[in-house]
Write an enzyme that holds these catalytic residues in place. Sequence first.
Site, PDB file in Angstrom:
ATOM      1  N   HIS A  58       0.875  -1.179   0.000  1.00  0.00           N
ATOM      2  CA  HIS A  58       0.000   0.000   0.000  1.00  0.00           C
ATOM      3  C   HIS A  58       0.909   1.224   0.000  1.00  0.00           C
ATOM      4  O   HIS A  58       1.479   1.577   1.035  1.00  0.00           O
ATOM      5  CB  HIS A  58      -0.877   0.018   1.253  1.00  0.00           C
ATOM      6  CG  HIS A  58      -1.806  -1.149   1.361  1.00  0.00           C
ATOM      7  ND1 HIS A  58      -3.122  -1.086   0.971  1.00  0.00           N
ATOM      8  CD2 HIS A  58      -1.619  -2.417   1.815  1.00  0.00           C
ATOM      9  CE1 HIS A  58      -3.708  -2.262   1.186  1.00  0.00           C
ATOM     10  NE2 HIS A  58      -2.811  -3.087   1.702  1.00  0.00           N
ATOM     11  N   ASP A 298       2.235  -7.077   2.586  1.00  0.00           N
ATOM     12  CA  ASP A 298       1.121  -6.210   2.982  1.00  0.00           C
ATOM     13  C   ASP A 298       1.677  -4.968   3.689  1.00  0.00           C
ATOM     14  O   ASP A 298       1.202  -4.584   4.764  1.00  0.00           O
ATOM     15  CB  ASP A 298       0.113  -6.955   3.877  1.00  0.00           C
ATOM     16  CG  ASP A 298      -1.201  -6.185   4.002  1.00  0.00           C
ATOM     17  OD1 ASP A 298      -1.343  -5.139   3.342  1.00  0.00           O
ATOM     18  OD2 ASP A 298      -2.074  -6.628   4.771  1.00  0.00           O
TER      19      ASP A 298
END
Length: 430
Positions: A58, A298
């Site tokens: 992200h 992640d």
Amino acid sequence: MLDLCLSNCKIVPENITRYIGVDGGKIVSIKRTPISAGKNIDISGNIILPGLIDAHVHMRDPGFTYKEDFRTGTEAAAVGGFTTVLDMPNTKPPTNTVRTFKEKINIAKDKCIVDFGLHAGADDPTEIKELAKLKPASFKIFMDLYDDDYLMDLFCEISKIPEINGSKPIVSLHAEDKEIVERCTKKFKENLNPIIYANARPPYAEEVAVSKAIIMANKYDLNVHICHTSTGKSLNMINSAKKNGINITSEITPHHLFLDPSYLDMFGSFAKTNPPLRNMSDKVNLIDLCKADIIGTDHAPHTIEEKKDNIWNAPPGIPGLETALSLIMTGVNRGKISFGDVRRLLCENPAKIFNLKNKGFIKYGMDADFVVVDMKKRDVIKPENFHSKAHYSPFEGKKVRGLPIMTILRGEVVMYDGTVFEANGKYVYN
Ligand code: DOR
Ligand code: ZN
Ligand code: ZN
């Protein structure tokens, strides 16, 4: 004469020493003897792996650049040995329309110092068909945000997309069941003890979502990728589905692998992530690595101020790009993880699953992307030194042995000994 020769490279798990010739950013020869080239880099018998690929990051750009941006995020990638990152769509605006997808490519092109691809959001069914033409790495769906009927509609819509270059679209899933998460969260929300967070999103919330994903993959004949598989049971369900011919793959994160809810006790909201850290009896373990398809970090950075809030208000997410490889290599040094699994989980399989044609292998014609690892070098994880904007980590203070010391992107050194150099990251799906 070639541009570059990498001398004395130890290739694992084969355990052979080779000279690698690079020209025009590509691997053009792999030999037992020295290769004459304009430039020589002596790898001095250190381990060399294909540049790592993180299929789950992200970067927060655009919209949340106070948490991270494509520049700082890809600096973190380079420091951690990653040469390709695939960015998730939950930015502001989200990457779920043709316009925002194109805009994000342009932003990333200017800032990235490693190569990048983008996952597309799939929550606007009217955009899916046109978005597919821009070759997103996958369509990402957060199952914890939508009820079953809407999920069915999205899966159905994605199943109608024609194959692009011979491949069907992939659906990446955050697999936690919305109804179970909401019900359990309500039950525990009065309790401010961080450890309770693991109960608010219990293992069966994930396992129910995985079973629904399997049913939908079967019904709509889709390729499904389960992000951050956190329980051993989920992993087993995915593998039985595979045996039954369903196209489904799994991803494990370093935090679900190495940590458990006691870290919520120690680090409070700084260890908060979705899905949450799991008990010893439920969690994925090192012995499960052989059953998994990829490791994804992640990498989900937030600010320290945001993470200081109580366990319910603080946003979930742990930065992972700068700690993943050293934690994993520490496992290798302890004899708990094999080099073969490292190469399969962090290089080869992410390239195969996400159609990265020139990445993931040290082979003739591939991009000259490498990470060099000094297996003897020691360090202590210190988030204040991160290149990411997120200067926190539940791995803080962990001793590691086996560190990335050089990262090479298409023949150019982008990181040496923790120092990052200028480079032009490219969009990988052109
Ligand atoms: O912990 C998480 N953080 N899980 C998610 O699914 C989202 C992510 C984020 O974007 O912060
Ligand atoms: Zn997720
Ligand atoms: Zn994520």
